[in-house]
Write an enzyme that holds these catalytic residues in place. Structure first.
Site, PDB file in Angstrom:
ATOM      1  N   HIS A  24       0.845  -1.183   0.000  1.00  0.00           N
ATOM      2  CA  HIS A  24       0.000   0.000   0.000  1.00  0.00           C
ATOM      3  C   HIS A  24       0.884   1.238   0.000  1.00  0.00           C
ATOM      4  O   HIS A  24       1.666   1.427   0.926  1.00  0.00           O
ATOM      5  CB  HIS A  24      -0.905   0.000   1.228  1.00  0.00           C
ATOM      6  CG  HIS A  24      -1.706  -1.248   1.356  1.00  0.00           C
ATOM      7  ND1 HIS A  24      -2.751  -1.535   0.515  1.00  0.00           N
ATOM      8  CD2 HIS A  24      -1.612  -2.304   2.194  1.00  0.00           C
ATOM      9  CE1 HIS A  24      -3.271  -2.700   0.850  1.00  0.00           C
ATOM     10  NE2 HIS A  24      -2.595  -3.194   1.862  1.00  0.00           N
ATOM     11  N   ALA A  51      -3.669   6.487   4.400  1.00  0.00           N
ATOM     12  CA  ALA A  51      -2.268   6.099   4.593  1.00  0.00           C
ATOM     13  C   ALA A  51      -1.281   7.089   3.994  1.00  0.00           C
ATOM     14  O   ALA A  51      -0.105   7.078   4.348  1.00  0.00           O
ATOM     15  CB  ALA A  51      -2.025   4.713   4.000  1.00  0.00           C
TER      16      ALA A  51
END
Length: 129
Positions: free
Chosen positions: A63, A96
């Site tokens: 990610h 994130a």
């Protein structure tokens, strides 16, 4: 990177692991096939062909993080500690991308914590810049 993939290929083609795989060096020469590498003989595969296949088929499974990092100023990051985007009125980021640094764990729990923090900030009336 080519060297590390080559080592992995050699390991995969060495018993006892190779005994568990279906390897056929003669049938698959379609470099557009994502499974092409598994059918290559590590003894005859050139670095040039391996690199060509890697460039066309490898992608991240991680990610992406830290692309809009949290920092104390716009010179050092994109958002402040209240998740407000520097220089953009009324915009916060809560994912994130605001991680100031890569974490040494899966991102899910940290992203949930950031979302919870964003919720608290918004619910308790701290306005976006």
């Amino acid at each position: 990177f080519v060297r590390s993939v080559r080592v992995s290929l050699i390991i995969a083609h060495t018993p006892p692991l190779a005994d568990k795989l279906v390897l056929d060096y003669s049938k698959n020469d379609n470099m557009d096939d994502m499974y092409w590498l598994a059918d290559q003989d590590p003894e005859t595969l050139t670095d040039e062909r391996l690199e060509k296949w890697l460039r066309g088929n490898v992608e991240t499974v991680y990610h992406p993080v830290c692309t809009a990092r949290m920092a104390g100023s716009a010179a050092d990051g994109v958002v402040d500690s209240e998740l407000r985007v520097f220089g953009v009125k009324g915009l916060r980021i809560a994912d994130a991308s605001v991680f100031p640094n890569q974490i040494a764990a899966h991102t899910t729990a940290t992203v949930i914590a950031i979302g919870e923090r964003a919720s608290d900030i918004i619910l308790h009336g701290k306005p976006a810049i």
